[in-house]
Motif scaffolding. Structure first.
Motif, PDB file in Angstrom:
ATOM      1  N   ASN A  69       0.785  -1.271  -0.124  1.00  0.00           N
ATOM      2  CA  ASN A  69      -0.039  -0.167  -0.007  1.00  0.00           C
ATOM      3  C   ASN A  69       0.841   1.211   0.122  1.00  0.00           C
ATOM      4  O   ASN A  69       0.295   2.339  -0.123  1.00  0.00           O
ATOM      5  CB  ASN A  69      -0.979   0.098   1.140  1.00  0.00           C
ATOM      6  N   ILE A  70       2.251   1.117  -0.088  1.00  0.00           N
ATOM      7  CA  ILE A  70       3.039   2.316   0.085  1.00  0.00           C
ATOM      8  C   ILE A  70       3.213   2.858  -1.440  1.00  0.00           C
ATOM      9  O   ILE A  70       3.554   1.949  -2.219  1.00  0.00           O
ATOM     10  CB  ILE A  70       4.396   2.035   0.535  1.00  0.00           C
ATOM     11  N   PRO A  71       3.019   4.147  -1.670  1.00  0.00           N
ATOM     12  CA  PRO A  71       3.162   4.440  -3.280  1.00  0.00           C
ATOM     13  C   PRO A  71       4.555   4.504  -3.746  1.00  0.00           C
ATOM     14  O   PRO A  71       5.745   4.539  -2.669  1.00  0.00           O
ATOM     15  CB  PRO A  71       2.778   6.246  -3.012  1.00  0.00           C
ATOM     16  N   ASP A  72       4.764   4.284  -4.886  1.00  0.00           N
ATOM     17  CA  ASP A  72       6.219   4.432  -5.614  1.00  0.00           C
ATOM     18  C   ASP A  72       7.121   5.564  -5.194  1.00  0.00           C
ATOM     19  O   ASP A  72       8.191   5.426  -4.997  1.00  0.00           O
ATOM     20  CB  ASP A  72       5.997   3.958  -7.096  1.00  0.00           C
ATOM     21  N   ALA A  73       6.405   6.841  -5.135  1.00  0.00           N
ATOM     22  CA  ALA A  73       7.089   7.829  -5.037  1.00  0.00           C
ATOM     23  C   ALA A  73       6.796   8.504  -3.805  1.00  0.00           C
ATOM     24  O   ALA A  73       5.462   8.818  -3.559  1.00  0.00           O
ATOM     25  CB  ALA A  73       6.835   9.026  -6.058  1.00  0.00           C
ATOM     26  N   VAL A  74       7.675   8.603  -2.768  1.00  0.00           N
ATOM     27  CA  VAL A  74       7.245   8.919  -1.608  1.00  0.00           C
ATOM     28  C   VAL A  74       8.162  10.047  -1.060  1.00  0.00           C
ATOM     29  O   VAL A  74       9.325   9.996  -1.372  1.00  0.00           O
ATOM     30  CB  VAL A  74       7.410   7.770  -0.376  1.00  0.00           C
ATOM     31  N   GLU A  75       7.601  11.230  -0.588  1.00  0.00           N
ATOM     32  CA  GLU A  75       8.456  12.423  -0.013  1.00  0.00           C
ATOM     33  C   GLU A  75       8.694  12.169   1.436  1.00  0.00           C
ATOM     34  O   GLU A  75       7.855  11.824   2.158  1.00  0.00           O
ATOM     35  CB  GLU A  75       7.525  13.664  -0.408  1.00  0.00           C
ATOM     36  N   THR A  96       3.110  14.986   8.072  1.00  0.00           N
ATOM     37  CA  THR A  96       3.294  13.454   8.972  1.00  0.00           C
ATOM     38  C   THR A  96       2.093  12.686   9.021  1.00  0.00           C
ATOM     39  O   THR A  96       2.254  11.428   9.364  1.00  0.00           O
ATOM     40  CB  THR A  96       4.181  13.630  10.261  1.00  0.00           C
ATOM     41  N   SER A  97       0.988  13.222   8.889  1.00  0.00           N
ATOM     42  CA  SER A  97      -0.251  12.440   9.157  1.00  0.00           C
ATOM     43  C   SER A  97      -0.751  11.596   7.891  1.00  0.00           C
ATOM     44  O   SER A  97      -1.364  10.885   7.644  1.00  0.00           O
ATOM     45  CB  SER A  97      -1.096  13.351   9.702  1.00  0.00           C
ATOM     46  N   GLN A  98      -0.246  12.298   6.566  1.00  0.00           N
ATOM     47  CA  GLN A  98      -0.722  11.671   5.358  1.00  0.00           C
ATOM     48  C   GLN A  98      -0.529  10.401   5.173  1.00  0.00           C
ATOM     49  O   GLN A  98      -0.997   9.358   4.666  1.00  0.00           O
ATOM     50  CB  GLN A  98       0.188  12.494   4.103  1.00  0.00           C
ATOM     51  N   PRO A  99       0.997   9.978   5.536  1.00  0.00           N
ATOM     52  CA  PRO A  99       1.365   8.420   5.370  1.00  0.00           C
ATOM     53  C   PRO A  99       0.128   7.399   5.924  1.00  0.00           C
ATOM     54  O   PRO A  99      -0.011   6.307   5.537  1.00  0.00           O
ATOM     55  CB  PRO A  99       2.685   8.121   6.045  1.00  0.00           C
ATOM     56  N   LEU A 100      -0.668   7.654   7.165  1.00  0.00           N
ATOM     57  CA  LEU A 100      -1.745   6.782   7.558  1.00  0.00           C
ATOM     58  C   LEU A 100      -2.635   6.757   6.610  1.00  0.00           C
ATOM     59  O   LEU A 100      -3.356   5.631   6.654  1.00  0.00           O
ATOM     60  CB  LEU A 100      -1.931   7.521   8.875  1.00  0.00           C
ATOM     61  N   ARG A 101      -3.027   7.821   5.816  1.00  0.00           N
ATOM     62  CA  ARG A 101      -4.075   7.787   4.677  1.00  0.00           C
ATOM     63  C   ARG A 101      -3.669   6.561   3.846  1.00  0.00           C
ATOM     64  O   ARG A 101      -4.651   6.130   3.091  1.00  0.00           O
ATOM     65  CB  ARG A 101      -4.353   8.771   4.287  1.00  0.00           C
ATOM     66  N   TRP A 102      -2.541   6.053   3.595  1.00  0.00           N
ATOM     67  CA  TRP A 102      -2.233   5.089   2.687  1.00  0.00           C
ATOM     68  C   TRP A 102      -2.794   3.809   3.044  1.00  0.00           C
ATOM     69  O   TRP A 102      -3.039   2.847   2.260  1.00  0.00           O
ATOM     70  CB  TRP A 102      -0.655   4.908   2.598  1.00  0.00           C
ATOM     71  N   PHE A 103      -2.979   3.747   4.160  1.00  0.00           N
ATOM     72  CA  PHE A 103      -3.472   2.262   4.696  1.00  0.00           C
ATOM     73  C   PHE A 103      -4.981   2.309   5.147  1.00  0.00           C
ATOM     74  O   PHE A 103      -5.552   1.187   5.007  1.00  0.00           O
ATOM     75  CB  PHE A 103      -2.713   1.963   5.773  1.00  0.00           C
TER      76      PHE A 103
END
Length: 164
Positions: A69-75, A96-103
Motif C-alpha cells: 500500500n506504500i506509493p512508489d514515489a514517497v516524499e 506527517t499524518s498523510q502516510p496513515l491515509r495510505w493504509f
C-alpha cells in the motif's frame, strides 16, 4: 630568573593540561552514559511501535497495512541536518499524518500510536547520533591532550630521577 621558576611554570602547565584531560574524560563518560540510556529507550520505543503496528494490522486487516500500500514515489516527512559543530537536528519537511491515509481512510488509534512511536524512535536515533558525533570529535581532542600530557610529563620524570 630563579632556578625553580621554569619548573614551576611547567608544573602549572602540566596541572592545567591534566585538568583538561580529566574534564574531557568525564565529559566522554557522561556521553557514554547518555548513549546507553538512549539505546535502551530506543529499544523500548521500537518494541512498543511494533506492538502497536501489529495491533493495527489485526484491527483493520493484514492486507490493508502492508508494504504493497506504500506509493512508489514517497516524499520524506522528516530530514536530518548537521551543523558545522557536528550537532544533528531533525527537520519536519511535510505532513506527517498523510502516510496513515495510505493504509486506511480512518486510521485506527493503534496505527496512529505506532506512527508516533516510530517518529519518537527516529528522534532518539538522531539524538544518539548527535552525541556520538560530539563524542568522536571530543575523543580526538582527548587523545591529543593526553599525548601532550604524556610528552610534558616524560622530561619531568627523567629530571627528577636521573637513574630511571
Amino acid at each position: 630568573m630563579a632556578p625553580g621558576a621554569a619548573t614551576q611554570t611547567t608544573d602549572d602547565d602540566v596541572g592545567e593540561l591534566a585538568q583538561r584531560v580529566d574534564a574531557l574524560l568525564l565529559s566522554n563518560l557522561d556521553d557514554y552514559a547518555k548513549i546507553v540510556a538512549l539505546r535502551k529507550q530506543l529499544g523500548d520505543v521500537l518494541k512498543n511501535a511494533h506492538f502497536d503496528l501489529s495491533r493495527a494490522r489485526r484491527d483493520v486487516g493484514i492486507a490493508y497495512i502492508s508494504p504493497d500500500n506504500i506509493p512508489d514515489a514517497v516524499e520524506p516527512a522528516l530530514k536530518v541536518s548537521i551543523d558545522e559543530d557536528g550537532h544533528l537536528a531533525l527537520l519536519r519537511t511535510g505532513d506527517t499524518s498523510q502516510p496513515l491515509r495510505w493504509f486506511a481512510a480512518l486510521p485506527p488509534s493503534s496505527l496512529r500510536a505506532a506512527q508516533r512511536s516510530f517518529t519518537r524512535a527516529i528522534e532518539i536515533a538522531v539524538e544518539t547520533a548527535s552525541i556520538l558525533s560530539q563524542l568522536a570529535m571530543r575523543s580526538d581532542e582527548f587523545q591529543a591532550a593526553d599525548q601532550e600530557l604524556r610528552v610534558q610529563k616524560a622530561p619531568q620524570k627523567s629530571a627528577e630521577n636521573p637513574i630511571a
